[in-house]
Design a protein around this motif. Structure first.
Motif, mmCIF file in Angstrom:
data_model
loop_
_atom_site.group_PDB
_atom_site.id
_atom_site.type_symbol
_atom_site.label_atom_id
_atom_site.label_comp_id
_atom_site.label_asym_id
_atom_site.label_seq_id
_atom_site.Cartn_x
_atom_site.Cartn_y
_atom_site.Cartn_z
ATOM 1 N N ARG A 31 49.379 -1.581 4.177
ATOM 2 C CA ARG A 31 50.784 -1.599 3.763
ATOM 3 C C ARG A 31 50.929 -2.228 2.383
ATOM 4 N NH1 ARG A 31 48.921 -1.842 8.933
ATOM 5 N NH2 ARG A 31 50.175 -0.495 10.252
ATOM 6 N N GLY A 32 52.012 -1.867 1.736
ATOM 7 C CA GLY A 32 52.229 -2.346 0.380
ATOM 8 C C GLY A 32 51.546 -1.481 -0.659
ATOM 9 N N GLY A 45 45.583 -4.806 -0.755
ATOM 10 C CA GLY A 45 45.963 -3.593 -0.029
ATOM 11 C C GLY A 45 45.769 -2.346 -0.866
ATOM 12 N N PRO A 46 46.394 -2.276 -2.058
ATOM 13 C CA PRO A 46 46.161 -1.112 -2.915
ATOM 14 C C PRO A 46 44.684 -0.907 -3.271
ATOM 15 C CG PRO A 46 48.085 -2.329 -3.664
ATOM 16 C CD PRO A 46 47.474 -3.143 -2.569
ATOM 17 N N LEU A 47 43.960 -1.998 -3.519
ATOM 18 C CA LEU A 47 42.549 -1.849 -3.882
ATOM 19 C C LEU A 47 41.725 -1.265 -2.733
ATOM 20 C CD1 LEU A 47 41.820 -5.158 -5.857
ATOM 21 C CD2 LEU A 47 42.270 -2.879 -6.781
ATOM 22 N N ALA A 48 42.180 -1.477 -1.501
ATOM 23 C CA ALA A 48 41.467 -0.932 -0.343
ATOM 24 C C ALA A 48 41.934 0.467 0.023
ATOM 25 C CB ALA A 48 41.645 -1.869 0.857
ATOM 26 N N ALA A 49 42.973 0.968 -0.625
ATOM 27 C CA ALA A 49 43.506 2.286 -0.281
ATOM 28 C C ALA A 49 42.472 3.403 -0.387
ATOM 29 C CB ALA A 49 44.727 2.598 -1.154
ATOM 30 N N GLU A 72 37.252 -8.066 2.686
ATOM 31 C CA GLU A 72 36.238 -8.415 1.692
ATOM 32 C C GLU A 72 36.880 -8.764 0.356
ATOM 33 O OE1 GLU A 72 32.753 -5.377 3.401
ATOM 34 O OE2 GLU A 72 33.864 -4.927 1.558
ATOM 35 N N LEU A 73 37.847 -7.966 -0.035
ATOM 36 C CA LEU A 73 38.529 -8.211 -1.305
ATOM 37 C C LEU A 73 39.306 -9.523 -1.270
ATOM 38 C CD1 LEU A 73 39.768 -4.567 -1.872
ATOM 39 C CD2 LEU A 73 38.195 -5.799 -3.385
ATOM 40 N N ARG A 74 39.967 -9.787 -0.153
ATOM 41 C CA ARG A 74 40.726 -11.026 -0.045
ATOM 42 C C ARG A 74 39.796 -12.239 -0.107
ATOM 43 N NH1 ARG A 74 43.769 -9.811 4.134
ATOM 44 N NH2 ARG A 74 45.586 -9.172 2.913
ATOM 45 N N ALA A 75 38.643 -12.133 0.560
ATOM 46 C CA ALA A 75 37.673 -13.227 0.500
ATOM 47 C C ALA A 75 37.169 -13.431 -0.928
ATOM 48 C CB ALA A 75 36.504 -12.937 1.442
ATOM 49 N N GLU A 76 36.928 -12.345 -1.643
ATOM 50 C CA GLU A 76 36.508 -12.437 -3.041
ATOM 51 C C GLU A 76 37.570 -13.129 -3.878
ATOM 52 O OE1 GLU A 76 35.536 -9.431 -6.796
ATOM 53 O OE2 GLU A 76 35.580 -8.637 -4.749
#
Length: 410
Positions: A233-234, A275-279, A52-56
Motif C-alpha cells: 500500500r502507498g 512500499g513503492p521500492l518493493a512494487a 529487507e528495504l526497511r531493515a536497510e
C-alpha cells in the motif's frame, strides 16, 4: 441461470512447485477473501522485499535517504514499463486520491469553470473536485450514466454536461462502486479538441488492464499499484504528458521542489518509500509465475463463475436477478444485485461489509448505486471457484435472512 445451464469453473492457478496460488500470500485461511479490489493483497515475495528495504533503511538512515531519489527514479522506470508509458511522464504518489489531489492543487491556482463528474465517481476523488469548484467559485455538474449504458450512451451522458463553461472533467477508467468501464479514450479525444482538462481516475486499471494508457488522451491519469498489481500500500502512479505536468507538485515540498516533473516527486522528506521500492517485486512475481495475460484471463473467468453461482443462490429473493449488466464490463470484476432492503446507501453498504466480516467470515465488497445494493466481486489469482461456492452455500442464506429482517423493519 436455469437449472439445466452448466457453469464451468476455471481450473485454479498453481505455483511452480504445484502448491495453490494462495500459498504465495499470507492471507488468513479462516476468512473468505473476495474483495481484492478494495485494498489489494501483497504476496510474500513483496512483503519480504519491503522488510529487507526497511531493515536497510533503519541500519543506516543517513546513507539511505540521500540515495533514495535515485532508487525511486529506478522504480519509476520499472512501473512505467509495466504500464506501457515513459518513466519521464510518471511520478509515484501514495494512492490515486493523492494523485488527484496533486492535480486539483495545480488547477486551483488559475481561474477555472465548472467541473463535471459522474454518478459513478469514487467518493474521495469527487469530494476533491467539489472543493476545487468551491475554490473557483463554480459548481460541480454530475453526469448521470445509467448502470447498463453502453459506450455510446455513456459518452453522450458525459458530453451532455460539457459546454463552454466547463474547465475540468473527472472520469473513472474503471468505476469502483459499479465495476464497469467508462469511454475515457473517446471522451478524452473530444475534450482535447475543445481544450477542456481531463483527469482520468484509473485506480483499478494497473494490472487489470493490459495497457491502460494506450490510446488515451488526457491531462493527467492516476492509478493504484496496490490493487490489482499487488504492490504494498502507498504505491500509485501519476502520469502527465501535457502542459499541466509543469504545474504538478508533490503534496510535500522538499529539497527537490525546484526539479522538473517528475523528478521533484522522488524526494519527499522522510516518507517511508519501501512500499513503492518493493512494487516491482510484486509485479514481476505475477509476470514470472503465470504471466499477466494468463492471470487476467483467469481472474475474468473466475469472476464470471462466481457471479453466476452467487446470483443463482440469490435467485428467488425479491429484487435479485442474474449477474448485473453494467454495459461496459471489465476483467475480473462483477456485480450481483442484493435482495431488496440491503445496501441502499453507501453507509448501509459499508455496514454490510463490516457485518460480513464479523458474522460470515468473509471479506466482501458491498456497494450501492441508485439506491440499490450490490455485491461487488473482484477476483485475483489466489482465489478459486471453491471460494465462491462456499460463499453461495454458506453466506448467501444468511444474507437473505438479513434482507428479510430489513424488509420487516421497513
Amino acid at each position: 441461470m436455469t437449472e439445466t445451464e452448466v457453469v464451468t469453473a476455471p481450473r485454479p492457478l498453481l505455483l511452480d512447485d504445484g502448491r495453490p496460488a494462495a500459498a504465495a500470500w499470507s492471507l488468513d485461511p479462516g476468512l473468505l477473501h473476495l474483495n481484492h479490489g478494495s485494498f489489494g493483497a501483497v504476496p510474500l515475495v513483496a512483503q519480504h522485499r519491503q522488510n529487507e528495504l526497511r531493515a536497510e533503511m533503519e541500519r543506516a538512515p543517513v546513507v539511505w535517504f540521500p540515495r533514495l531519489p535515485a532508487r525511486i527514479a529506478e522504480t519509476r522506470g520499472a512501473v512505467a514499463r509495466h504500464l506501457g508509458t515513459e518513466a519521464t511522464d510518471l511520478a509515484l504518489v501514495p494512492n490515486a486520491s493523492a494523485g488527484a489531489s496533486v492535480v486539483y492543487a495545480a488547477l486551483a491556482a488559475c481561474p477555472g469553470g465548472d467541473v463535471v463528474v459522474t454518478d459513478h465517481g469514487y467518493g474521495a476523488v469527487t469530494m476533491g473536485a467539489e472543493r476545487l469548484a468551491r475554490r473557483w467559485g463554480r459548481r460541480v455538474r454530475t453526469a448521470r450514466v445509467p448502470l447498463a449504458a453502453d459506450a455510446d450512451q455513456a459518452h453522450q451522458a458525459v458530453m451532455a454536461e460539457v459546454d463552454d463553461d466547463v474547465a475540468l472533467v473527472v472520469l473513472d477508467q474503471i468505476t469502483s462502486a459499479t465495476a464497469r468501464a467508462l469511454p475515457v479514450e473517446r471522451v478524452g479525444a473530444e475534450l482535447a479538441r475543445r481544450g477542456v482538462t481531463l483527469l482520468v481516475d484509473g485506480a483499478h486499471a494497473p494490472g487489470l488492464l493490459a495497457a491502460p494508457l494506450d490510446g488515451l488522451v488526457c491531462d493527467a491519469w492516476v492509478g493504484n499499484l496496490h490493487k490489482w498489481g499487488c504492490a504494498p500500500r502507498g504505491t500509485a502512479a501519476l502520469v502527465a504528458r501535457g502542459p499541466l505536468r509543469e504545474h504538478l507538485y508533490p503534496l510535500i515540498d522538499s529539497w527537490a521542489a525546484a526539479e522538473p516533473f517528475p523528478d521533484r516527486f522522488d524526494q519527499q522528506g522522510t516518507l517511508d518509500a519501501t512500499g513503492p521500492l518493493a512494487a516491482p517485486a510484486a509485479l514481476d512475481f505475477v509476470a514470472d509465475t503465470w504471466g499477466w495475460g494468463a492471470a487476467r484471463r483467469y481472474m475474468d473467468a473466475l469472476a464470471d463463475y462466481g457471479a453466476r453461482v452467487i446470483a443463482a443462490a440469490f435467485a428467488g429473493s425479491p429484487g435479485t436477478a442474474e449477474a448485473t449488466d453494467v454495459g461496459m464490463p471489465v476483467p475480473g470484476m462483477r456485480l450481483v444485485r442484493l435482495p431488496e432492503g440491503l445496501g441502499t446507501s453507501r453507509i448501509a453498504a459499508d455496514a454490510l461489509r463490516d457485518r460480513a466480516t464479523a458474522e460470515l467470515g468473509a471479506e466482501a465488497a458491498f456497494t450501492s448505486f441508485g439506491g440499490v445494493g450490490y455485491l461487488r466481486l473482484s477476483a485475483h489469482v489466489y482465489n478459486t471457484p471453491a471460494d465462491y461456492d462456499r460463499f453461495a452455500e454458506s453466506c448467501v442464506p444468511l444474507v437473505r435472512q438479513w434482507a428479510r429482517a430489513a424488509r420487516a423493519r421497513s
